[in-house]
Design a protein around this motif. Structure first.
Motif, PDB file in Angstrom:
ATOM      1  N   HIS A 156       0.748  -1.195   0.001  1.00  0.00           N
ATOM      2  CA  HIS A 156       0.308  -0.041   0.143  1.00  0.00           C
ATOM      3  C   HIS A 156       0.989   1.178   0.018  1.00  0.00           C
ATOM      4  CE1 HIS A 156      -2.097  -3.392   2.105  1.00  0.00           C
ATOM      5  NE2 HIS A 156      -3.169  -2.889   1.627  1.00  0.00           N
ATOM      6  N   ILE A 157       0.512   2.149  -1.042  1.00  0.00           N
ATOM      7  CA  ILE A 157       1.537   3.330  -1.077  1.00  0.00           C
ATOM      8  C   ILE A 157       0.462   4.565  -1.259  1.00  0.00           C
ATOM      9  CG2 ILE A 157       3.378   4.639  -2.390  1.00  0.00           C
ATOM     10  CD1 ILE A 157       4.149   1.817  -3.230  1.00  0.00           C
ATOM     11  N   PRO A 158       0.732   5.636  -0.627  1.00  0.00           N
ATOM     12  CA  PRO A 158      -0.252   6.889  -0.823  1.00  0.00           C
ATOM     13  C   PRO A 158      -0.225   7.095  -2.389  1.00  0.00           C
ATOM     14  CG  PRO A 158       1.029   7.225   1.126  1.00  0.00           C
ATOM     15  CD  PRO A 158       1.623   6.148   0.405  1.00  0.00           C
ATOM     16  N   ASN A 159      -1.530   7.170  -2.908  1.00  0.00           N
ATOM     17  CA  ASN A 159      -1.597   7.450  -4.431  1.00  0.00           C
ATOM     18  C   ASN A 159      -1.032   8.801  -4.666  1.00  0.00           C
ATOM     19  OD1 ASN A 159      -2.554   6.419  -6.952  1.00  0.00           O
ATOM     20  ND2 ASN A 159      -4.161   7.976  -6.826  1.00  0.00           N
ATOM     21  N   LEU A 160      -1.110   9.757  -3.798  1.00  0.00           N
ATOM     22  CA  LEU A 160      -0.595  11.000  -4.150  1.00  0.00           C
ATOM     23  C   LEU A 160       0.900  11.002  -4.367  1.00  0.00           C
ATOM     24  CD1 LEU A 160      -1.163  14.315  -4.057  1.00  0.00           C
ATOM     25  CD2 LEU A 160      -0.583  14.188  -1.481  1.00  0.00           C
ATOM     26  N   LEU A 161       1.575  10.183  -3.875  1.00  0.00           N
ATOM     27  CA  LEU A 161       2.967   9.997  -4.084  1.00  0.00           C
ATOM     28  C   LEU A 161       3.379   9.386  -5.657  1.00  0.00           C
ATOM     29  CD1 LEU A 161       4.244   9.063  -0.495  1.00  0.00           C
ATOM     30  CD2 LEU A 161       4.188  11.255  -1.476  1.00  0.00           C
ATOM     31  N   CYS A 162       2.503   8.271  -6.031  1.00  0.00           N
ATOM     32  CA  CYS A 162       2.763   7.908  -7.211  1.00  0.00           C
ATOM     33  C   CYS A 162       1.405   7.854  -8.147  1.00  0.00           C
ATOM     34  CB  CYS A 162       3.190   6.378  -7.067  1.00  0.00           C
ATOM     35  SG  CYS A 162       2.147   5.561  -5.697  1.00  0.00           S
ATOM     36  N   PRO A 163       1.031   8.849  -8.581  1.00  0.00           N
ATOM     37  CA  PRO A 163      -0.132   9.018  -9.415  1.00  0.00           C
ATOM     38  C   PRO A 163       0.005   8.153 -10.805  1.00  0.00           C
ATOM     39  CG  PRO A 163       0.928  11.100  -9.387  1.00  0.00           C
ATOM     40  CD  PRO A 163       1.385  10.357  -8.313  1.00  0.00           C
ATOM     41  N   GLY A 164      -1.087   7.481 -11.162  1.00  0.00           N
ATOM     42  CA  GLY A 164      -0.953   6.757 -12.313  1.00  0.00           C
ATOM     43  C   GLY A 164      -0.234   5.738 -12.596  1.00  0.00           C
ATOM     44  N   ILE A 165       0.467   5.150 -11.276  1.00  0.00           N
ATOM     45  CA  ILE A 165       1.366   3.990 -11.486  1.00  0.00           C
ATOM     46  C   ILE A 165       0.802   2.712 -11.661  1.00  0.00           C
ATOM     47  CG2 ILE A 165       1.251   3.627  -8.798  1.00  0.00           C
ATOM     48  CD1 ILE A 165       4.064   2.662  -8.667  1.00  0.00           C
ATOM     49  N   GLU A 166      -0.571   2.556 -11.423  1.00  0.00           N
ATOM     50  CA  GLU A 166      -1.131   1.384 -11.653  1.00  0.00           C
ATOM     51  C   GLU A 166      -1.464   1.159 -13.323  1.00  0.00           C
ATOM     52  OE1 GLU A 166      -4.479   4.304 -11.497  1.00  0.00           O
ATOM     53  OE2 GLU A 166      -2.693   3.953 -10.531  1.00  0.00           O
ATOM     54  N   GLN A 167      -1.538   2.397 -14.130  1.00  0.00           N
ATOM     55  CA  GLN A 167      -1.695   2.221 -15.575  1.00  0.00           C
ATOM     56  C   GLN A 167      -0.604   2.147 -16.202  1.00  0.00           C
ATOM     57  OE1 GLN A 167      -3.978   5.840 -15.986  1.00  0.00           O
ATOM     58  NE2 GLN A 167      -5.989   4.795 -15.067  1.00  0.00           N
ATOM     59  N   ALA A 168       0.429   2.681 -15.580  1.00  0.00           N
ATOM     60  CA  ALA A 168       1.863   2.744 -16.511  1.00  0.00           C
ATOM     61  C   ALA A 168       2.818   1.757 -16.171  1.00  0.00           C
ATOM     62  CB  ALA A 168       2.341   4.271 -16.250  1.00  0.00           C
ATOM     63  N   HIS A 169       2.659   0.984 -15.645  1.00  0.00           N
ATOM     64  CA  HIS A 169       3.590  -0.249 -15.185  1.00  0.00           C
ATOM     65  C   HIS A 169       3.108  -1.427 -15.311  1.00  0.00           C
ATOM     66  CE1 HIS A 169       6.673   3.067 -14.787  1.00  0.00           C
ATOM     67  NE2 HIS A 169       5.705   3.640 -14.123  1.00  0.00           N
ATOM     68  N   ASP A 170       3.843  -2.540 -15.437  1.00  0.00           N
ATOM     69  CA  ASP A 170       3.475  -3.936 -15.304  1.00  0.00           C
ATOM     70  C   ASP A 170       4.476  -4.484 -14.390  1.00  0.00           C
ATOM     71  OD1 ASP A 170       2.957  -6.661 -15.607  1.00  0.00           O
ATOM     72  OD2 ASP A 170       3.572  -6.798 -17.821  1.00  0.00           O
ATOM     73  N   PHE A 171       4.116  -4.714 -13.055  1.00  0.00           N
ATOM     74  CA  PHE A 171       4.688  -5.074 -11.847  1.00  0.00           C
ATOM     75  C   PHE A 171       4.820  -6.601 -11.795  1.00  0.00           C
ATOM     76  CE2 PHE A 171       3.546  -0.788 -10.504  1.00  0.00           C
ATOM     77  CZ  PHE A 171       5.026  -0.513 -10.192  1.00  0.00           C
ATOM     78  N   SER A 172       4.432  -7.252 -12.925  1.00  0.00           N
ATOM     79  CA  SER A 172       4.886  -8.802 -13.217  1.00  0.00           C
ATOM     80  C   SER A 172       6.371  -8.715 -13.661  1.00  0.00           C
ATOM     81  CB  SER A 172       3.891  -9.541 -14.077  1.00  0.00           C
ATOM     82  OG  SER A 172       4.115  -9.109 -15.266  1.00  0.00           O
ATOM     83  N   ILE A 231       5.729   5.850   3.565  1.00  0.00           N
ATOM     84  CA  ILE A 231       5.727   6.013   2.129  1.00  0.00           C
ATOM     85  C   ILE A 231       5.127   4.709   1.671  1.00  0.00           C
ATOM     86  CG2 ILE A 231       8.117   4.867   1.864  1.00  0.00           C
ATOM     87  CD1 ILE A 231       8.364   6.907  -0.530  1.00  0.00           C
ATOM     88  N   GLU A 232       5.409   3.536   2.682  1.00  0.00           N
ATOM     89  CA  GLU A 232       4.679   2.415   2.119  1.00  0.00           C
ATOM     90  C   GLU A 232       4.435   1.479   3.233  1.00  0.00           C
ATOM     91  OE1 GLU A 232       6.895  -1.348  -0.349  1.00  0.00           O
ATOM     92  OE2 GLU A 232       7.903  -0.451   1.454  1.00  0.00           O
ATOM     93  N   PHE A 233       3.387   0.543   3.139  1.00  0.00           N
ATOM     94  CA  PHE A 233       3.001  -0.420   4.219  1.00  0.00           C
ATOM     95  C   PHE A 233       2.729  -1.629   3.398  1.00  0.00           C
ATOM     96  CE2 PHE A 233      -0.333  -2.531   6.694  1.00  0.00           C
ATOM     97  CZ  PHE A 233       0.468  -3.057   7.721  1.00  0.00           C
ATOM     98  N   VAL A 234       3.511  -2.608   3.788  1.00  0.00           N
ATOM     99  CA  VAL A 234       3.218  -3.920   3.205  1.00  0.00           C
ATOM    100  C   VAL A 234       3.079  -5.193   4.314  1.00  0.00           C
ATOM    101  CG1 VAL A 234       4.745  -5.731   1.865  1.00  0.00           C
ATOM    102  CG2 VAL A 234       5.238  -3.138   1.756  1.00  0.00           C
TER     103      VAL A 234
END
Length: 261
Positions: A156-172, A231-234
């Motif tokens: 979990h990462i605050p979306n304000l710190l990484c806007p658009g990350i879910e659309q721009a990257h393939d984390f596989s 910045i991150e909770f895992v």
């Protein structure tokens, strides 16, 4: 290794149940090297024919071997012999799973189970010091080393710190830490982490393809910037039969030793 069609009947008159006889036979075959690491086993139907037992008996034996770390399953590909060498992880520095595995010369792959933006609540909101309902980027992945599932990880990462990350990257294929550092210029410098030995929850068993007897190591980690901002909770779940931790301990300072004398 014997032919798939060669019969190896179990002893129905033995006091040892048939499925345990099959387990012992397979363990002996793995230990002796007849079934090398990452070798795919014959299908359950073929094994049932070989051992002259029901397929249900074979299934019970293989499930037991999988739970004890002798085998692993790859969806749609079959059952394979697991490595008997545990991943030996040192807890000394803040590194990602990808970085950890590369230092051990293991091939890293990931399966993305979920990537999206959600409203945070509960423990996530508290750890990230966010108001309930604040958008956070959530990434859930299975982490594999040399083709074997090692861990389930939900970040979990605050979306304000990484806007658009879910659309721009393939984390596989990409490293999350690499993207956070490279694209978003985020500095991850310190973390607080807890580790707990336990049994897997039902949803974790489904995702990790394991059983209730398999021990797991549950991790929670909160990562901070140099300014102390979360910045991150895992939440991570590692298979305890494939993973062990190594911690370096140093002696206390001389003043501390005198105080504790």
């Amino acid at each position: 290794m014997m032919s798939d069609n060669q019969a190896t009947p179990m002893n129905p008159n033995s006091p040892t149940p048939l499925y345990l006889q099959i387990k012992e036979y397979c363990q002996d075959s793995i230990t002796s090297g007849d079934y090398p690491e990452h070798t795919r086993l014959p299908s359950e139907r073929r094994l049932a024919e070989r051992f002259q037992v029901s397929r249900m008996t074979v299934t019970k034996a293989l499930k037991g071997l999988e739970q004890e770390g002798w085998l692993y399953t790859r969806m749609g590909k079959g059952t394979f012999v697991a490595s008997r060498t545990k991943i030996d992880q040192k807890l000394e520095s803040l590194t990602s799973f990808t970085e950890d595995m590369k230092t051990q010369h293991r091939q890293v792959t990931s399966q993305v189970l979920y990537a999206g933006v959600e409203a945070c609540a509960g423990e996530v909101a508290a750890e990230l010091r966010l108001a309930t309902g604040t958008p956070v980027f959530v990434l859930e992945r299975l982490r594999l080393a040399d083709g074997e599932i090692i861990a389930l990880e939900r970040t979990h990462i605050p979306n304000l710190l990484c806007p658009g990350i879910e659309q721009a990257h393939d984390f596989s294929k990409e490293s999350l830490y690499g993207v956070l550092r490279g694209k978003y210029a985020l500095q991850l410098t310190e973390a607080q982490q807890t580790v707990e030995a336990r049994r897997p929850a039902p949803d974790e068993m489904d995702k990790l393809h394991t059983g209730p007897a398999t021990p797991v190591l549950g991790f929670t980690r909160t990562t901070f910037t140099p300014q102390g901002q979360p910045i991150e909770f895992v939440r991570s779940v590692y298979l305890g039969n494939r993973y062990k931790l190594r911690i370096s301990l140093k002696p206390m300072s001389s003043n501390m030793q005198h105080q504790g004398a």
